[in-house]
Design an enzyme around this catalytic site. Sequence first.
Site, PDB file in Angstrom:
ATOM      1  N   LEU A  16      -1.886  -3.341 -27.195  1.00  0.00           N
ATOM      2  CA  LEU A  16      -2.778  -2.217 -26.953  1.00  0.00           C
ATOM      3  C   LEU A  16      -3.367  -2.104 -25.609  1.00  0.00           C
ATOM      4  O   LEU A  16      -3.881  -3.020 -24.961  1.00  0.00           O
ATOM      5  CB  LEU A  16      -3.840  -2.139 -27.762  1.00  0.00           C
ATOM      6  CG  LEU A  16      -3.577  -2.355 -29.275  1.00  0.00           C
ATOM      7  CD1 LEU A  16      -4.948  -1.947 -30.173  1.00  0.00           C
ATOM      8  CD2 LEU A  16      -2.271  -1.212 -29.668  1.00  0.00           C
ATOM      9  N   ARG A  23     -16.370   0.370 -19.195  1.00  0.00           N
ATOM     10  CA  ARG A  23     -17.257  -0.616 -18.734  1.00  0.00           C
ATOM     11  C   ARG A  23     -16.848  -1.128 -17.583  1.00  0.00           C
ATOM     12  O   ARG A  23     -17.348  -2.087 -16.676  1.00  0.00           O
ATOM     13  CB  ARG A  23     -17.436  -1.863 -19.788  1.00  0.00           C
ATOM     14  CG  ARG A  23     -18.227  -1.164 -21.056  1.00  0.00           C
ATOM     15  CD  ARG A  23     -17.907  -2.171 -22.222  1.00  0.00           C
ATOM     16  NE  ARG A  23     -16.738  -2.012 -22.889  1.00  0.00           N
ATOM     17  CZ  ARG A  23     -16.414  -2.699 -24.106  1.00  0.00           C
ATOM     18  NH1 ARG A  23     -17.303  -3.646 -24.472  1.00  0.00           N
ATOM     19  NH2 ARG A  23     -15.261  -2.463 -24.749  1.00  0.00           N
ATOM     20  N   GLY A  85      -9.567   5.014 -30.504  1.00  0.00           N
ATOM     21  CA  GLY A  85      -9.640   3.703 -31.130  1.00  0.00           C
ATOM     22  C   GLY A  85      -8.635   2.867 -31.253  1.00  0.00           C
ATOM     23  O   GLY A  85      -7.403   3.286 -31.387  1.00  0.00           O
ATOM     24  N   GLY A 145     -16.557  -8.242 -32.554  1.00  0.00           N
ATOM     25  CA  GLY A 145     -16.884  -7.964 -33.902  1.00  0.00           C
ATOM     26  C   GLY A 145     -17.081  -9.272 -34.501  1.00  0.00           C
ATOM     27  O   GLY A 145     -16.482 -10.227 -34.238  1.00  0.00           O
ATOM     28  N   GLU A 160     -18.142  -4.305 -36.106  1.00  0.00           N
ATOM     29  CA  GLU A 160     -18.605  -4.241 -34.815  1.00  0.00           C
ATOM     30  C   GLU A 160     -19.970  -4.515 -34.728  1.00  0.00           C
ATOM     31  O   GLU A 160     -20.856  -4.378 -35.639  1.00  0.00           O
ATOM     32  CB  GLU A 160     -18.026  -2.772 -34.374  1.00  0.00           C
ATOM     33  CG  GLU A 160     -16.711  -2.697 -34.364  1.00  0.00           C
ATOM     34  CD  GLU A 160     -15.874  -3.707 -33.694  1.00  0.00           C
ATOM     35  OE1 GLU A 160     -15.716  -4.042 -32.429  1.00  0.00           O
ATOM     36  OE2 GLU A 160     -15.016  -4.435 -34.405  1.00  0.00           O
ATOM     37  N   ARG A 338       4.575 -12.169  11.011  1.00  0.00           N
ATOM     38  CA  ARG A 338       4.449 -10.743  10.276  1.00  0.00           C
ATOM     39  C   ARG A 338       5.983 -10.814   9.548  1.00  0.00           C
ATOM     40  O   ARG A 338       6.688 -11.525   9.696  1.00  0.00           O
ATOM     41  CB  ARG A 338       4.287  -9.818  11.088  1.00  0.00           C
ATOM     42  CG  ARG A 338       2.884  -9.834  11.581  1.00  0.00           C
ATOM     43  CD  ARG A 338       2.472  -8.945  12.995  1.00  0.00           C
ATOM     44  NE  ARG A 338       3.075  -7.556  12.735  1.00  0.00           N
ATOM     45  CZ  ARG A 338       3.145  -6.703  13.385  1.00  0.00           C
ATOM     46  NH1 ARG A 338       3.228  -7.062  14.845  1.00  0.00           N
ATOM     47  NH2 ARG A 338       3.798  -5.713  13.223  1.00  0.00           N
ATOM     48  N   LYS A 356       7.060 -11.016  14.920  1.00  0.00           N
ATOM     49  CA  LYS A 356       7.238 -10.104  14.040  1.00  0.00           C
ATOM     50  C   LYS A 356       8.898  -9.949  14.188  1.00  0.00           C
ATOM     51  O   LYS A 356       9.482  -9.846  15.181  1.00  0.00           O
ATOM     52  CB  LYS A 356       6.556  -8.744  14.615  1.00  0.00           C
ATOM     53  CG  LYS A 356       6.807  -7.674  13.521  1.00  0.00           C
ATOM     54  CD  LYS A 356       7.176  -6.400  14.228  1.00  0.00           C
ATOM     55  CE  LYS A 356       8.241  -6.044  14.889  1.00  0.00           C
ATOM     56  NZ  LYS A 356       8.592  -4.791  15.009  1.00  0.00           N
ATOM     57  N   TYR A 371       3.438 -12.715  22.118  1.00  0.00           N
ATOM     58  CA  TYR A 371       3.821 -12.126  21.198  1.00  0.00           C
ATOM     59  C   TYR A 371       5.280 -11.900  21.240  1.00  0.00           C
ATOM     60  O   TYR A 371       6.130 -11.745  22.332  1.00  0.00           O
ATOM     61  CB  TYR A 371       3.179 -10.690  21.482  1.00  0.00           C
ATOM     62  CG  TYR A 371       3.916  -9.692  20.454  1.00  0.00           C
ATOM     63  CD1 TYR A 371       3.716  -9.472  19.059  1.00  0.00           C
ATOM     64  CD2 TYR A 371       4.641  -8.690  20.985  1.00  0.00           C
ATOM     65  CE1 TYR A 371       4.397  -8.850  18.405  1.00  0.00           C
ATOM     66  CE2 TYR A 371       5.612  -7.864  20.208  1.00  0.00           C
ATOM     67  CZ  TYR A 371       5.303  -7.849  18.817  1.00  0.00           C
ATOM     68  OH  TYR A 371       5.832  -6.824  18.124  1.00  0.00           O
TER      69      TYR A 371
END
Length: 469
Positions: A16, A23, A85, A145, A160, A338, A356, A371
């Site tokens: 499910l 919440r 539900g 529950g 519940e 990178r 890179k 670099y």
Amino acid sequence: MSEASSPAPRATAIVLAAGAGTRMKSSLSKVLQPLLGRPMAAFTVGAARDAGMDAVVVVHHQEDQVRAALAGPGLRFARQERLIGTGDAVASALPELPQDGVVVVLYGDCPLILADTLRGLLDAHGADRAATVVTARAPDPTGYGRLVRDANGAPLRVVEERECTPTERAIDEVNVGLYAFNLAWLRQELPRLRPHDHKGEIYLTDLIEAASTQGSLGVLLHQDIDEMMGVNDRWSLGRARRLLQDRTLMRLALAGVTFENPESTVVEAGVEIGADCTVEAGVVLRGSTRIEAGVTIGAHSLIIDSEIGPGTDIQPYSMLDGARVGAGASIGPYARLRPDADIHDGAKIGNFVEIKKSVVEAGAKVPHLSYVGDARVGAGANVGAGTITCNYDGFGKHRTDIGAGAFIGSNSALVAPVSIGAGAIIAAGSTITEDVPEQALGLARGRQTIREGWAARFRKLKQARKDRT
Ligand code: UD1
Ligand code: CA
């Protein structure tokens, strides 16, 4: 726990994953919240798959998102139109399932459930029973529950929390949200469930009372409540993350990885680490990162989707993203690799160096403050401190090729496209705009002049002027 090692249980599963997740207070669906680099429900789906289910049906509401995040072999999807539900959610999945047989129902917000537990549930359930519910004793049952039993201890129903009487609220045996049902029975009973006052929801848990009344309910009391935790808000999400992280670190530690400070280490679920590796404090390893045997990952390094060969040393505070590093290389401290940085065996990338989309071939060195982008650094070449490949002209990217064994003097700018031949030497401080042939010297800087005594004369003159004012 691979699929191959488990006997096929001739059962299907429903996960499910349609609930609103209010919440969680997020625009992202609760079951897609990331946990160790994967959407939460992927763990639940993975457990069902590993248990060898014939089919796994995911009930969703945000169809595109859920499909994209979870799609995989053997997965089916069913849409719950209105979120009314867990009973209704299971009913939505029925068209995707066989008429008869056993179905296991899991909640997509329970990411710690293990495949072994699902196999155990199927064993306990058997072939004929209407329903089996898994329970656990919770030190703090808030939010769950409760399983209500009669005076003789026989299970009656699940209530519940919001509908509990004070006595029921004190019950510490909770419904963990994991069930096995006889499918034919489920098809017959689900339409009989009636909505509750709370948001008009249809509770799957009402089937427990139906099965009990018909004398066909089993209860499986599980010993580990942590494995069954349901994630409803971001606090419990954090707790689930810690538990899952512990599980991952323990598996790796038992396979030969040393974690200097496990509490400060993040290792996502898809990461692989070989034996005799040491992971220092504060390291974060993400995505599909693969680290071979005997590697040290220095403190506070961040490594994403990268491959690291055996015996390589990643020194502290380095960051690698989409990089490949060969065997016996040395990276960092404070290196940044990178995407498509491809560092071959025995190469050295030192501090404050950014690489890179470049190949640094075997044994080459870029030790300090450089670099290197869109480049090849040939085998054994040495790139001096402060060297920059000027790969971008404001419009496009261009390549720099440095031949094997070349020596690039410190503080050189290599203006791409440009190529430096094998064995060539570039004088320090050069700005190289034209190709340099093999074994040649490339020198491109102002010629030095010397004026003997000039500094002393200069100071004397300045001082004399100052004394006059
Ligand atoms: C549920 C159980 C409770 C149990 C607890 C265990 C019910 C009525 N209650 O409560 O007894 O102790 O789990 O963790 O089942 N979902 C849908 N569609 C919906 C509603 C929910 O797919 O319409 C999915 C959610 O995405 C979630 C799961 O069902 O993954 C459970 O829903 P949630 O609202 O979290 O139920 P709990 O209140 O935790
Ligand atoms: Ca829940």
